[in-house]
Design a protein around this motif. Structure first.
Motif, PDB file in Angstrom:
ATOM      1  N   ILE A 126       0.824  -1.213   0.000  1.00 35.31           N
ATOM      2  CA  ILE A 126       0.000   0.000   0.000  1.00 35.31           C
ATOM      3  C   ILE A 126       0.864   1.271   0.000  1.00 35.31           C
ATOM      4  CG2 ILE A 126      -1.624   1.354   1.400  1.00 35.31           C
ATOM      5  CD1 ILE A 126      -2.942  -1.298   2.176  1.00 35.31           C
ATOM      6  N   ILE A 127       2.035   1.220   0.569  1.00 30.50           N
ATOM      7  CA  ILE A 127       2.873   2.426   0.656  1.00 30.50           C
ATOM      8  C   ILE A 127       3.203   2.985  -0.727  1.00 30.50           C
ATOM      9  CG2 ILE A 127       5.073   3.383   1.433  1.00 30.50           C
ATOM     10  CD1 ILE A 127       4.875   1.370   3.821  1.00 30.50           C
ATOM     11  N   PRO A 128       3.874   2.224  -1.604  1.00 28.90           N
ATOM     12  CA  PRO A 128       4.165   2.809  -2.927  1.00 28.90           C
ATOM     13  C   PRO A 128       2.904   3.026  -3.761  1.00 28.90           C
ATOM     14  CG  PRO A 128       4.861   0.522  -2.858  1.00 28.90           C
ATOM     15  CD  PRO A 128       4.474   0.897  -1.462  1.00 28.90           C
ATOM     16  N   THR A 129       1.922   2.155  -3.583  1.00 27.93           N
ATOM     17  CA  THR A 129       0.665   2.329  -4.319  1.00 27.93           C
ATOM     18  C   THR A 129       0.046   3.685  -4.013  1.00 27.93           C
ATOM     19  OG1 THR A 129       0.271  -0.058  -4.276  1.00 27.93           O
ATOM     20  CG2 THR A 129      -1.635   1.349  -4.681  1.00 27.93           C
ATOM     21  N   THR A 130       0.028   4.040  -2.753  1.00 28.05           N
ATOM     22  CA  THR A 130      -0.538   5.322  -2.338  1.00 28.05           C
ATOM     23  C   THR A 130       0.281   6.480  -2.885  1.00 28.05           C
ATOM     24  OG1 THR A 130      -1.407   4.306  -0.327  1.00 28.05           O
ATOM     25  CG2 THR A 130      -1.215   6.708  -0.338  1.00 28.05           C
ATOM     26  N   LEU A 131       1.593   6.392  -2.759  1.00 34.14           N
ATOM     27  CA  LEU A 131       2.460   7.480  -3.199  1.00 34.14           C
ATOM     28  C   LEU A 131       2.418   7.680  -4.716  1.00 34.14           C
ATOM     29  CD1 LEU A 131       5.535   6.788  -0.890  1.00 34.14           C
ATOM     30  CD2 LEU A 131       3.816   8.601  -0.640  1.00 34.14           C
ATOM     31  N   ILE A 132       2.341   6.604  -5.478  1.00 38.04           N
ATOM     32  CA  ILE A 132       2.376   6.703  -6.937  1.00 38.04           C
ATOM     33  C   ILE A 132       1.010   7.031  -7.534  1.00 38.04           C
ATOM     34  CG2 ILE A 132       2.759   5.374  -9.072  1.00 38.04           C
ATOM     35  CD1 ILE A 132       4.940   3.817  -7.436  1.00 38.04           C
ATOM     36  N   PHE A 133      -0.038   6.404  -7.044  1.00 36.14           N
ATOM     37  CA  PHE A 133      -1.328   6.493  -7.720  1.00 36.14           C
ATOM     38  C   PHE A 133      -2.347   7.418  -7.055  1.00 36.14           C
ATOM     39  CE2 PHE A 133       0.442   2.371  -8.951  1.00 36.14           C
ATOM     40  CZ  PHE A 133       0.476   2.547 -10.322  1.00 36.14           C
ATOM     41  N   HIS A 134      -2.049   7.937  -5.880  1.00 38.26           N
ATOM     42  CA  HIS A 134      -3.054   8.747  -5.195  1.00 38.26           C
ATOM     43  C   HIS A 134      -2.553  10.121  -4.766  1.00 38.26           C
ATOM     44  CE1 HIS A 134      -5.814   5.482  -5.452  1.00 38.26           C
ATOM     45  NE2 HIS A 134      -5.025   4.673  -4.767  1.00 38.26           N
ATOM     46  N   SER A 135      -1.612  10.651  -5.485  1.00 39.72           N
ATOM     47  CA  SER A 135      -1.112  11.983  -5.153  1.00 39.72           C
ATOM     48  C   SER A 135      -2.104  13.049  -5.616  1.00 39.72           C
ATOM     49  CB  SER A 135       0.235  12.233  -5.829  1.00 39.72           C
ATOM     50  OG  SER A 135       0.613  13.583  -5.631  1.00 39.72           O
ATOM     51  N   PRO A 136      -2.493  13.940  -4.724  1.00 33.42           N
ATOM     52  CA  PRO A 136      -3.394  15.030  -5.126  1.00 33.42           C
ATOM     53  C   PRO A 136      -2.639  16.210  -5.762  1.00 33.42           C
ATOM     54  CG  PRO A 136      -3.022  15.107  -2.766  1.00 33.42           C
ATOM     55  CD  PRO A 136      -2.292  13.888  -3.280  1.00 33.42           C
ATOM     56  N   ALA A 137      -1.319  16.092  -5.858  1.00 38.12           N
ATOM     57  CA  ALA A 137      -0.503  17.185  -6.414  1.00 38.12           C
ATOM     58  C   ALA A 137      -0.929  17.496  -7.844  1.00 38.12           C
ATOM     59  CB  ALA A 137       0.974  16.819  -6.384  1.00 38.12           C
ATOM     60  N   GLY A 138      -1.138  18.771  -8.124  1.00 35.31           N
ATOM     61  CA  GLY A 138      -1.525  19.207  -9.462  1.00 35.31           C
ATOM     62  C   GLY A 138      -3.006  19.070  -9.761  1.00 35.31           C
ATOM     63  N   LEU A 139      -3.764  18.544  -8.819  1.00 38.96           N
ATOM     64  CA  LEU A 139      -5.210  18.387  -9.019  1.00 38.96           C
ATOM     65  C   LEU A 139      -5.945  19.473  -8.243  1.00 38.96           C
ATOM     66  CD1 LEU A 139      -5.472  14.505  -8.564  1.00 38.96           C
ATOM     67  CD2 LEU A 139      -5.322  15.779 -10.710  1.00 38.96           C
ATOM     68  N   GLU A 140      -7.163  19.720  -8.637  1.00 37.90           N
ATOM     69  CA  GLU A 140      -7.974  20.721  -7.943  1.00 37.90           C
ATOM     70  C   GLU A 140      -9.348  20.159  -7.638  1.00 37.90           C
ATOM     71  OE1 GLU A 140      -8.147  24.412 -10.050  1.00 37.90           O
ATOM     72  OE2 GLU A 140      -5.984  24.498 -10.366  1.00 37.90           O
ATOM     73  N   GLY A 141     -10.018  20.782  -6.708  1.00 37.33           N
ATOM     74  CA  GLY A 141     -11.413  20.481  -6.409  1.00 37.33           C
ATOM     75  C   GLY A 141     -11.666  19.033  -6.057  1.00 37.33           C
ATOM     76  N   ILE A 158      -6.054   8.294  -0.033  1.00 35.87           N
ATOM     77  CA  ILE A 158      -4.916   8.260   0.885  1.00 35.87           C
ATOM     78  C   ILE A 158      -5.392   7.900   2.295  1.00 35.87           C
ATOM     79  CG2 ILE A 158      -3.167   9.683   2.050  1.00 35.87           C
ATOM     80  CD1 ILE A 158      -2.915  11.211  -0.671  1.00 35.87           C
ATOM     81  N   LEU A 159      -6.448   8.558   2.752  1.00 32.67           N
ATOM     82  CA  LEU A 159      -6.982   8.282   4.091  1.00 32.67           C
ATOM     83  C   LEU A 159      -7.514   6.854   4.186  1.00 32.67           C
ATOM     84  CD1 LEU A 159      -8.742  11.690   4.794  1.00 32.67           C
ATOM     85  CD2 LEU A 159      -6.576  10.847   5.751  1.00 32.67           C
ATOM     86  N   LYS A 160      -8.158   6.370   3.125  1.00 35.06           N
ATOM     87  CA  LYS A 160      -8.643   4.985   3.084  1.00 35.06           C
ATOM     88  C   LYS A 160      -7.467   4.027   3.232  1.00 35.06           C
ATOM     89  CE  LYS A 160      -8.894   3.403  -0.808  1.00 35.06           C
ATOM     90  NZ  LYS A 160      -8.292   2.554  -1.740  1.00 35.06           N
ATOM     91  N   ASN A 161      -6.398   4.296   2.483  1.00 35.87           N
ATOM     92  CA  ASN A 161      -5.235   3.423   2.545  1.00 35.87           C
ATOM     93  C   ASN A 161      -4.570   3.462   3.926  1.00 35.87           C
ATOM     94  OD1 ASN A 161      -5.762   2.674  -0.044  1.00 35.87           O
ATOM     95  ND2 ASN A 161      -3.993   3.669  -0.941  1.00 35.87           N
ATOM     96  N   LEU A 162      -4.507   4.623   4.526  1.00 35.24           N
ATOM     97  CA  LEU A 162      -3.969   4.711   5.889  1.00 35.24           C
ATOM     98  C   LEU A 162      -4.834   3.921   6.865  1.00 35.24           C
ATOM     99  CD1 LEU A 162      -2.906   8.475   6.017  1.00 35.24           C
ATOM    100  CD2 LEU A 162      -1.388   6.469   5.942  1.00 35.24           C
ATOM    101  N   SER A 163      -6.138   3.982   6.680  1.00 33.36           N
ATOM    102  CA  SER A 163      -7.053   3.215   7.534  1.00 33.36           C
ATOM    103  C   SER A 163      -6.850   1.725   7.352  1.00 33.36           C
ATOM    104  CB  SER A 163      -8.510   3.580   7.223  1.00 33.36           C
ATOM    105  OG  SER A 163      -8.751   4.927   7.511  1.00 33.36           O
ATOM    106  N   ILE A 164      -6.686   1.288   6.121  1.00 38.09           N
ATOM    107  CA  ILE A 164      -6.432  -0.123   5.840  1.00 38.09           C
ATOM    108  C   ILE A 164      -5.117  -0.545   6.499  1.00 38.09           C
ATOM    109  CG2 ILE A 164      -5.860  -1.789   4.028  1.00 38.09           C
ATOM    110  CD1 ILE A 164      -7.733  -0.125   2.196  1.00 38.09           C
ATOM    111  N   MET A 165      -4.103   0.292   6.392  1.00 41.51           N
ATOM    112  CA  MET A 165      -2.816  -0.029   7.009  1.00 41.51           C
ATOM    113  C   MET A 165      -2.972  -0.164   8.530  1.00 41.51           C
ATOM    114  SD  MET A 165      -0.470   2.484   4.676  1.00 41.51           S
ATOM    115  CE  MET A 165       1.145   2.076   5.323  1.00 41.51           C
ATOM    116  N   GLY A 166      -3.837   0.615   9.109  1.00 38.53           N
ATOM    117  CA  GLY A 166      -4.111   0.493  10.544  1.00 38.53           C
ATOM    118  C   GLY A 166      -4.811  -0.796  10.896  1.00 38.53           C
TER     119      GLY A 166
END
Length: 121
Positions: free
Chosen positions: A87-102, A112-120
């Motif tokens: 989940i770590i690289p998956t989140t970093l590569i595929f779920h970056s909000p950088a450059g996105l809006e709204g 990202i929050l879903k993945n952090l919850s799953i990791m927990g």
């Protein structure tokens, strides 16, 4: 301890239910990648992933096989560790909000929050 904590049957049933609920996400995701293999590989390649098809097979194995193993409780702790690390690289590569809006950025933050919850879990 209360009565529920002392009841092994209730605790075992709760553990089974938790494993199944957590595993469903991985199983469904892995199955979906099989059905949309070419599209998923192309999406991975568009994110800069080298050897996208080979890595996709690995992702399917972790999600589908790993999810099934978690659901039935076979080597669940080791598989949980593997999915945690996956989940770590998956989140970093595929779920970056950088450059996105709204809403697009908000959707990625939710992932990202879903993945952090799953990791927990």
């Amino acid at each position: 301890m209360n009565a529920i904590e002392n009841n092994a049957t209730v605790m075992n049933a709760a553990s089974l239910a938790g494993r199944i609920l957590l595993a469903l996400l991985f199983i469904a995701s892995g199955w979906g990648k099989i059905g949309g293999f070419a599209g998923t590989a192309a999406y991975m390649a568009s994110k800069g992933m080298p050897f996208a098809e080979v890595l996709l097979v690995g992702a399917i194995a972790i999600e589908l096989v790993g999810g099934l193993m978690i659901a039935v409780g076979y080597q669940a702790r080791w598989v949980a560790l593997a999915t945690f690390l996956f989940i770590i690289p998956t989140t970093l590569i595929f779920h970056s909000p950088a450059g996105l809006e709204g809403q697009a950025a908000q959707a990625q933050v939710i992932h990202i929050l879903k993945n952090l919850s799953i990791m927990g879990g």
